[in-house]
Write a protein that holds these residues in place. Structure first.
Motif, PDB file in Angstrom:
ATOM      1  N   MET A   1       0.757  -1.152   0.045  1.00 38.70           N
ATOM      2  CA  MET A   1       0.125   0.197  -0.038  1.00 38.70           C
ATOM      3  C   MET A   1       0.852   1.160  -0.059  1.00 38.70           C
ATOM      4  SD  MET A   1      -2.939   1.136   2.864  1.00 38.70           S
ATOM      5  CE  MET A   1      -4.497   1.366   2.043  1.00 38.70           C
ATOM      6  N   LYS A   2       0.674   2.377  -0.904  1.00 38.39           N
ATOM      7  CA  LYS A   2       1.341   3.497  -1.066  1.00 38.39           C
ATOM      8  C   LYS A   2       1.003   4.226   0.432  1.00 38.39           C
ATOM      9  CE  LYS A   2       2.942   6.812  -4.217  1.00 38.39           C
ATOM     10  NZ  LYS A   2       3.043   7.184  -5.522  1.00 38.39           N
ATOM     11  N   GLN A   3       1.923   4.838   0.693  1.00 35.58           N
ATOM     12  CA  GLN A   3       2.056   5.751   1.690  1.00 35.58           C
ATOM     13  C   GLN A   3       1.375   7.149   1.621  1.00 35.58           C
ATOM     14  OE1 GLN A   3       5.788   6.352   4.086  1.00 35.58           O
ATOM     15  NE2 GLN A   3       5.338   8.615   4.183  1.00 35.58           N
ATOM     16  N   THR A   4       0.436   7.652   2.188  1.00 30.97           N
ATOM     17  CA  THR A   4      -0.311   8.824   1.901  1.00 30.97           C
ATOM     18  C   THR A   4       0.187  10.100   2.665  1.00 30.97           C
ATOM     19  OG1 THR A   4      -2.016   8.212   3.206  1.00 30.97           O
ATOM     20  CG2 THR A   4      -2.045   7.781   0.848  1.00 30.97           C
ATOM     21  N   GLY A   5       0.924   9.689   3.803  1.00 33.06           N
ATOM     22  CA  GLY A   5       1.353  10.977   4.654  1.00 33.06           C
ATOM     23  C   GLY A   5       2.781  10.766   5.115  1.00 33.06           C
ATOM     24  N   MET A   6       3.188  11.253   5.967  1.00 40.00           N
ATOM     25  CA  MET A   6       4.632  11.391   6.154  1.00 40.00           C
ATOM     26  C   MET A   6       4.847  10.077   7.163  1.00 40.00           C
ATOM     27  SD  MET A   6       5.681  14.957   8.176  1.00 40.00           S
ATOM     28  CE  MET A   6       7.205  14.953   7.871  1.00 40.00           C
ATOM     29  N   SER A   7       6.078   9.579   6.954  1.00 40.96           N
ATOM     30  CA  SER A   7       6.461   8.147   7.585  1.00 40.96           C
ATOM     31  C   SER A   7       6.353   8.453   9.028  1.00 40.96           C
ATOM     32  CB  SER A   7       7.689   7.711   6.876  1.00 40.96           C
ATOM     33  OG  SER A   7       8.719   8.397   7.389  1.00 40.96           O
ATOM     34  N   LEU A   8       6.467   7.482   9.797  1.00 38.06           N
ATOM     35  CA  LEU A   8       6.581   7.396  11.131  1.00 38.06           C
ATOM     36  C   LEU A   8       8.177   7.789  11.405  1.00 38.06           C
ATOM     37  CD1 LEU A   8       4.586   4.365  12.502  1.00 38.06           C
ATOM     38  CD2 LEU A   8       4.057   6.811  12.740  1.00 38.06           C
ATOM     39  N   GLU A   9       8.956   7.373  10.490  1.00 37.33           N
ATOM     40  CA  GLU A   9      10.367   7.642  10.818  1.00 37.33           C
ATOM     41  C   GLU A   9      10.581   9.171  10.641  1.00 37.33           C
ATOM     42  OE1 GLU A   9       9.394   5.299   8.634  1.00 37.33           O
ATOM     43  OE2 GLU A   9      10.116   3.488   9.925  1.00 37.33           O
ATOM     44  N   ASP A  10       9.852   9.805   9.699  1.00 34.23           N
ATOM     45  CA  ASP A  10       9.967  11.267   9.343  1.00 34.23           C
ATOM     46  C   ASP A  10       9.557  11.978  10.705  1.00 34.23           C
ATOM     47  OD1 ASP A  10      11.348  10.799   7.029  1.00 34.23           O
ATOM     48  OD2 ASP A  10       9.694  11.339   5.724  1.00 34.23           O
ATOM     49  N   ILE A  11       8.299  11.591  11.127  1.00 34.02           N
ATOM     50  CA  ILE A  11       7.659  12.355  12.444  1.00 34.02           C
ATOM     51  C   ILE A  11       8.508  12.025  13.394  1.00 34.02           C
ATOM     52  CG2 ILE A  11       5.560  12.124  13.723  1.00 34.02           C
ATOM     53  CD1 ILE A  11       4.122  11.276  11.327  1.00 34.02           C
ATOM     54  N   HIS A  45       8.276  16.032   2.137  1.00 29.83           N
ATOM     55  CA  HIS A  45       6.589  15.477   2.204  1.00 29.83           C
ATOM     56  C   HIS A  45       5.978  16.175   1.308  1.00 29.83           C
ATOM     57  CE1 HIS A  45       3.143  14.299   4.360  1.00 29.83           C
ATOM     58  NE2 HIS A  45       2.511  15.594   4.505  1.00 29.83           N
ATOM     59  N   ILE A  46       6.058  17.709   1.169  1.00 33.36           N
ATOM     60  CA  ILE A  46       5.612  18.410   0.020  1.00 33.36           C
ATOM     61  C   ILE A  46       5.677  18.099  -1.282  1.00 33.36           C
ATOM     62  CG2 ILE A  46       5.464  20.619  -0.748  1.00 33.36           C
ATOM     63  CD1 ILE A  46       6.307  21.796   1.891  1.00 33.36           C
ATOM     64  N   SER A  47       6.771  17.374  -1.580  1.00 36.26           N
ATOM     65  CA  SER A  47       6.973  16.901  -2.943  1.00 36.26           C
ATOM     66  C   SER A  47       6.179  15.562  -2.960  1.00 36.26           C
ATOM     67  CB  SER A  47       8.704  16.545  -3.168  1.00 36.26           C
ATOM     68  OG  SER A  47       9.286  17.771  -3.150  1.00 36.26           O
ATOM     69  N   ARG A  48       6.304  14.770  -2.197  1.00 35.64           N
ATOM     70  CA  ARG A  48       5.389  13.380  -2.198  1.00 35.64           C
ATOM     71  C   ARG A  48       3.906  13.935  -2.100  1.00 35.64           C
ATOM     72  NH1 ARG A  48       8.891  11.237   1.913  1.00 35.64           N
ATOM     73  NH2 ARG A  48       7.242  11.999   3.368  1.00 35.64           N
ATOM     74  N   LEU A  49       3.597  14.937  -1.658  1.00 33.51           N
ATOM     75  CA  LEU A  49       2.043  15.358  -1.816  1.00 33.51           C
ATOM     76  C   LEU A  49       1.772  16.052  -3.059  1.00 33.51           C
ATOM     77  CD1 LEU A  49       1.503  17.367   1.650  1.00 33.51           C
ATOM     78  CD2 LEU A  49       0.582  14.999   1.049  1.00 33.51           C
ATOM     79  N   ASP A  50       2.654  16.947  -3.712  1.00 31.03           N
ATOM     80  CA  ASP A  50       2.611  17.347  -4.944  1.00 31.03           C
ATOM     81  C   ASP A  50       2.437  16.195  -6.068  1.00 31.03           C
ATOM     82  OD1 ASP A  50       2.604  20.032  -4.079  1.00 31.03           O
ATOM     83  OD2 ASP A  50       4.870  20.255  -4.576  1.00 31.03           O
ATOM     84  N   GLU A  51       3.146  15.110  -5.800  1.00 36.28           N
ATOM     85  CA  GLU A  51       3.045  14.127  -6.843  1.00 36.28           C
ATOM     86  C   GLU A  51       1.579  13.207  -6.575  1.00 36.28           C
ATOM     87  OE1 GLU A  51       3.471  11.246  -9.722  1.00 36.28           O
ATOM     88  OE2 GLU A  51       4.747  13.043  -9.400  1.00 36.28           O
ATOM     89  N   GLN A  52       1.171  13.190  -5.512  1.00 37.66           N
ATOM     90  CA  GLN A  52      -0.042  12.680  -5.339  1.00 37.66           C
ATOM     91  C   GLN A  52      -1.140  13.342  -5.785  1.00 37.66           C
ATOM     92  OE1 GLN A  52      -0.032  12.005  -1.056  1.00 37.66           O
ATOM     93  NE2 GLN A  52       1.026   9.908  -1.076  1.00 37.66           N
ATOM     94  N   ILE A  53      -1.070  14.633  -5.638  1.00 37.24           N
ATOM     95  CA  ILE A  53      -2.002  15.695  -6.353  1.00 37.24           C
ATOM     96  C   ILE A  53      -1.944  15.452  -7.932  1.00 37.24           C
ATOM     97  CG2 ILE A  53      -2.623  18.128  -6.618  1.00 37.24           C
ATOM     98  CD1 ILE A  53      -1.627  18.579  -3.824  1.00 37.24           C
TER      99      ILE A  53
END
Length: 83
Positions: A1-11, A45-53
């Motif tokens: 499953m593809k991650q949709t938010g920040m990873s726990l490691e990043d948090i 995280h913003i870059s990943r969100l931009d790609e998801q958008i």
């Protein structure tokens, strides 16, 4: 499953330095490093969100095309053998 938010490691990495205010008070020389680390993580995280958008916009456009086609079929304006 593809991650949709920040990873726990990043948090965990963002919060491991604790409160920025207390870091600034206790270790002023470490504040810039802590901020840089947090900014790097947030920028990723913003870059990943931009790609998801972008991906969601593509899916939405395809859904709109299908809706328009199905409406045309229902109205009898096109060949109903296509899908």
């Amino acid at each position: 499953m593809k991650q949709t938010g920040m990873s726990l490691e990043d948090i965990a990495a963002i919060t491991e330095d604790g409160c920025l205010l207390s870091t600034a008070e206790r270790h002023p020389s470490e504040l810039k490093a802590a901020l840089s680390k947090r900014m790097d993580l947030l920028n990723r995280h913003i870059s990943r969100l931009d790609e998801q958008i972008r991906q969601l916009e593509t899916v939405k456009a395809l859904a709109r095309q299908k809706t328009a086609y199905y409406s045309a079929v229902l109205d009898g304006n096109t060949d109903s053998d296509r899908s």
